[in-house]
Design a protein around this motif. Structure first.
Motif, PDB file in Angstrom:
ATOM      1  N   GLN A  33      -3.168 -26.438 -26.085  1.00 43.22           N
ATOM      2  CA  GLN A  33      -3.836 -25.257 -25.543  1.00 43.22           C
ATOM      3  C   GLN A  33      -5.189 -25.645 -24.955  1.00 43.22           C
ATOM      4  OE1 GLN A  33      -3.776 -21.930 -28.333  1.00 43.22           O
ATOM      5  NE2 GLN A  33      -2.063 -22.884 -29.444  1.00 43.22           N
ATOM      6  N   TYR A  35      -8.992 -23.909 -23.958  1.00 44.40           N
ATOM      7  CA  TYR A  35      -9.883 -22.791 -24.195  1.00 44.40           C
ATOM      8  C   TYR A  35     -11.163 -22.991 -23.387  1.00 44.40           C
ATOM      9  CZ  TYR A  35      -7.084 -21.323 -28.237  1.00 44.40           C
ATOM     10  OH  TYR A  35      -6.066 -20.887 -29.049  1.00 44.40           O
ATOM     11  N   GLY A  42     -17.903 -16.868 -27.979  1.00 44.54           N
ATOM     12  CA  GLY A  42     -16.745 -17.451 -28.639  1.00 44.54           C
ATOM     13  C   GLY A  42     -15.792 -18.074 -27.642  1.00 44.54           C
ATOM     14  N   LEU A  43     -14.838 -18.829 -28.153  1.00 44.42           N
ATOM     15  CA  LEU A  43     -13.859 -19.465 -27.274  1.00 44.42           C
ATOM     16  C   LEU A  43     -12.834 -18.447 -26.797  1.00 44.42           C
ATOM     17  CD1 LEU A  43     -15.041 -21.871 -29.031  1.00 44.42           C
ATOM     18  CD2 LEU A  43     -12.918 -23.047 -28.472  1.00 44.42           C
TER      19      LEU A  43
ATOM     20  N   ARG B   9     -24.501 -10.969 -36.133  1.00 42.89           N
ATOM     21  CA  ARG B   9     -24.457 -11.843 -34.973  1.00 42.89           C
ATOM     22  C   ARG B   9     -25.479 -12.966 -35.096  1.00 42.89           C
ATOM     23  NH1 ARG B   9     -22.318 -10.375 -30.228  1.00 42.89           N
ATOM     24  NH2 ARG B   9     -22.633 -12.604 -29.840  1.00 42.89           N
ATOM     25  N   PHE B  33      -9.039 -17.917 -39.357  1.00 37.46           N
ATOM     26  CA  PHE B  33      -9.684 -19.220 -39.381  1.00 37.46           C
ATOM     27  C   PHE B  33     -11.211 -19.053 -39.390  1.00 37.46           C
ATOM     28  CE2 PHE B  33      -5.791 -21.405 -38.073  1.00 37.46           C
ATOM     29  CZ  PHE B  33      -5.115 -20.425 -37.382  1.00 37.46           C
ATOM     30  N   TYR B  35     -14.542 -21.461 -38.389  1.00 38.69           N
ATOM     31  CA  TYR B  35     -15.009 -22.682 -37.753  1.00 38.69           C
ATOM     32  C   TYR B  35     -16.528 -22.716 -37.793  1.00 38.69           C
ATOM     33  CZ  TYR B  35     -10.424 -23.087 -35.425  1.00 38.69           C
ATOM     34  OH  TYR B  35      -9.084 -23.196 -35.136  1.00 38.69           O
ATOM     35  N   GLN B  37     -19.675 -24.613 -35.520  1.00 40.13           N
ATOM     36  CA  GLN B  37     -19.950 -25.376 -34.302  1.00 40.13           C
ATOM     37  C   GLN B  37     -21.398 -25.817 -34.262  1.00 40.13           C
ATOM     38  OE1 GLN B  37     -19.646 -23.342 -30.439  1.00 40.13           O
ATOM     39  NE2 GLN B  37     -18.643 -25.157 -29.600  1.00 40.13           N
ATOM     40  N   PHE B  91     -17.769 -19.350 -36.359  1.00 38.56           N
ATOM     41  CA  PHE B  91     -16.795 -18.515 -35.665  1.00 38.56           C
ATOM     42  C   PHE B  91     -15.637 -18.173 -36.584  1.00 38.56           C
ATOM     43  CE2 PHE B  91     -18.364 -18.436 -31.419  1.00 38.56           C
ATOM     44  CZ  PHE B  91     -18.981 -19.651 -31.186  1.00 38.56           C
ATOM     45  N   THR B 100      -1.722 -19.139 -30.018  1.00 41.20           N
ATOM     46  CA  THR B 100      -3.017 -18.731 -29.462  1.00 41.20           C
ATOM     47  C   THR B 100      -3.923 -18.148 -30.529  1.00 41.20           C
ATOM     48  OG1 THR B 100      -1.990 -18.273 -27.345  1.00 41.20           O
ATOM     49  CG2 THR B 100      -4.132 -17.242 -27.772  1.00 41.20           C
ATOM     50  N   GLN B 101      -5.182 -18.574 -30.499  1.00 37.26           N
ATOM     51  CA  GLN B 101      -6.180 -18.012 -31.408  1.00 37.26           C
ATOM     52  C   GLN B 101      -7.171 -17.158 -30.628  1.00 37.26           C
ATOM     53  OE1 GLN B 101      -8.067 -20.870 -33.946  1.00 37.26           O
ATOM     54  NE2 GLN B 101      -6.128 -21.794 -34.570  1.00 37.26           N
ATOM     55  N   PHE B 103     -10.916 -15.619 -30.785  1.00 40.45           N
ATOM     56  CA  PHE B 103     -12.183 -15.882 -31.437  1.00 40.45           C
ATOM     57  C   PHE B 103     -13.106 -14.672 -31.415  1.00 40.45           C
ATOM     58  CE2 PHE B 103     -12.640 -20.443 -32.368  1.00 40.45           C
ATOM     59  CZ  PHE B 103     -11.423 -20.888 -31.889  1.00 40.45           C
ATOM     60  N   GLY B 104     -13.882 -14.561 -32.480  1.00 36.35           N
ATOM     61  CA  GLY B 104     -14.963 -13.596 -32.504  1.00 36.35           C
ATOM     62  C   GLY B 104     -16.171 -14.152 -31.770  1.00 36.35           C
ATOM     63  N   PRO B 105     -17.232 -13.352 -31.661  1.00 35.42           N
ATOM     64  CA  PRO B 105     -18.421 -13.776 -30.915  1.00 35.42           C
ATOM     65  C   PRO B 105     -19.293 -14.768 -31.673  1.00 35.42           C
ATOM     66  CG  PRO B 105     -18.761 -11.604 -31.829  1.00 35.42           C
ATOM     67  CD  PRO B 105     -17.334 -11.965 -32.132  1.00 35.42           C
TER      68      PRO B 105
END
Lengths: 111, 112
Positions: A33, A35, A42-43, B9, B33, B35, B37, B91, B100-101, B103-105
């Protein structure tokens, strides 16, 4: 590690040019995938290509997959300033339960 | 338009304080999930849940981090005590396993 690795790390182009990013991975996959991440966000999922597919298109995006070389490429045609972002490839982990992301390619498109 | 939401946020806290981050996954998704970063490490998978059960938290420092999913609409990530090296963007994402994932902000955490 099954982490995909993108190349180049950074890419700067002019609007209207094409941008190509590559991803290499280490083990067999079911899908790969791509992104996009805009700064501070976000992604966002762009495209998923399955292991039995060689090429896939979505708008100005073209993704190829070469499972023999364990590599994929993302081509953005006729780039725009709004395409400025980081682009990540992701492959599935050994357990088949989660994605592992590479460190990304940072694309800068100037007008 | 279904989205993953995260709160807060932004969070600024002092070393030693407890930090709780919350995530509301997209209804119907069976996998959630977490994550982290940073510039140095990129995007690291900390932990994930399937049908609310923890599947893997091997990416998470066990001594100070904990992740839970008390119900299908809420996932939490706690850090206690927080340290400056925990400063990062966290995240949450939801989806179906290796597909497909979404994501949140993100929660931008700064530990002073």
């Amino acid at each position: 590690s099954q982490q995909g690795e993108e190349d180049p790390q950074a890419l700067s182009i002019q609007e209207g040019e094409n941008a190509t990013m590559n991803c290499s991975y280490k083990t067999s996959i079911n899908n790969l995938q791509w992104y996009r991440q805009n700064s501070g966000r976000g992604l966002v999922h762009l495209i998923l290509i399955r292991s039995n597919e060689r090429e896939k298109h979505s708008g100005r995006l073209r993704v190829t997959l070469d499972t023999s070389k364990k590599s994929s490429s993302l081509l953005i045609t006729a780039s725009r300033a709004a395409d400025t972002a980081s682009y990540f490839c992701a492959t599935i982990n050994q357990a088949g339960t989660a994605l592992i992301f590479g460190k990304g390619t940072t694309l800068s498109v100037s007008s | 338009d279904a989205r993953v939401t995260q709160t807060p946020r932004d969070k600024v806290t002092e070393m030693g304080q407890e930090v709780t981050m919350r995530c509301q996954p997209i209804l119907g998704h069976n996998t959630v999930f977490w994550y982290r970063q940073t510039m140095m490490q990129g995007l690291e998978l900390l932990a994930y849940f399937r049908n609310r059960a923890p599947l893997d938290d091997s990416g998470m420092p066990k001594d100070r981090f904990s992740a839970e999913m008390p119900d299908a609409t809420l996932a939490t990530l706690k850090i206690q005590p927080s340290e400056p090296r925990d400063s990062a963007v966290y995240f949450c994402a939801s989806g179906f396993g290796g597909e497909t994932q979404y994501f949140g902000p993100g929660t931008r955490l700064l530990v002073l």
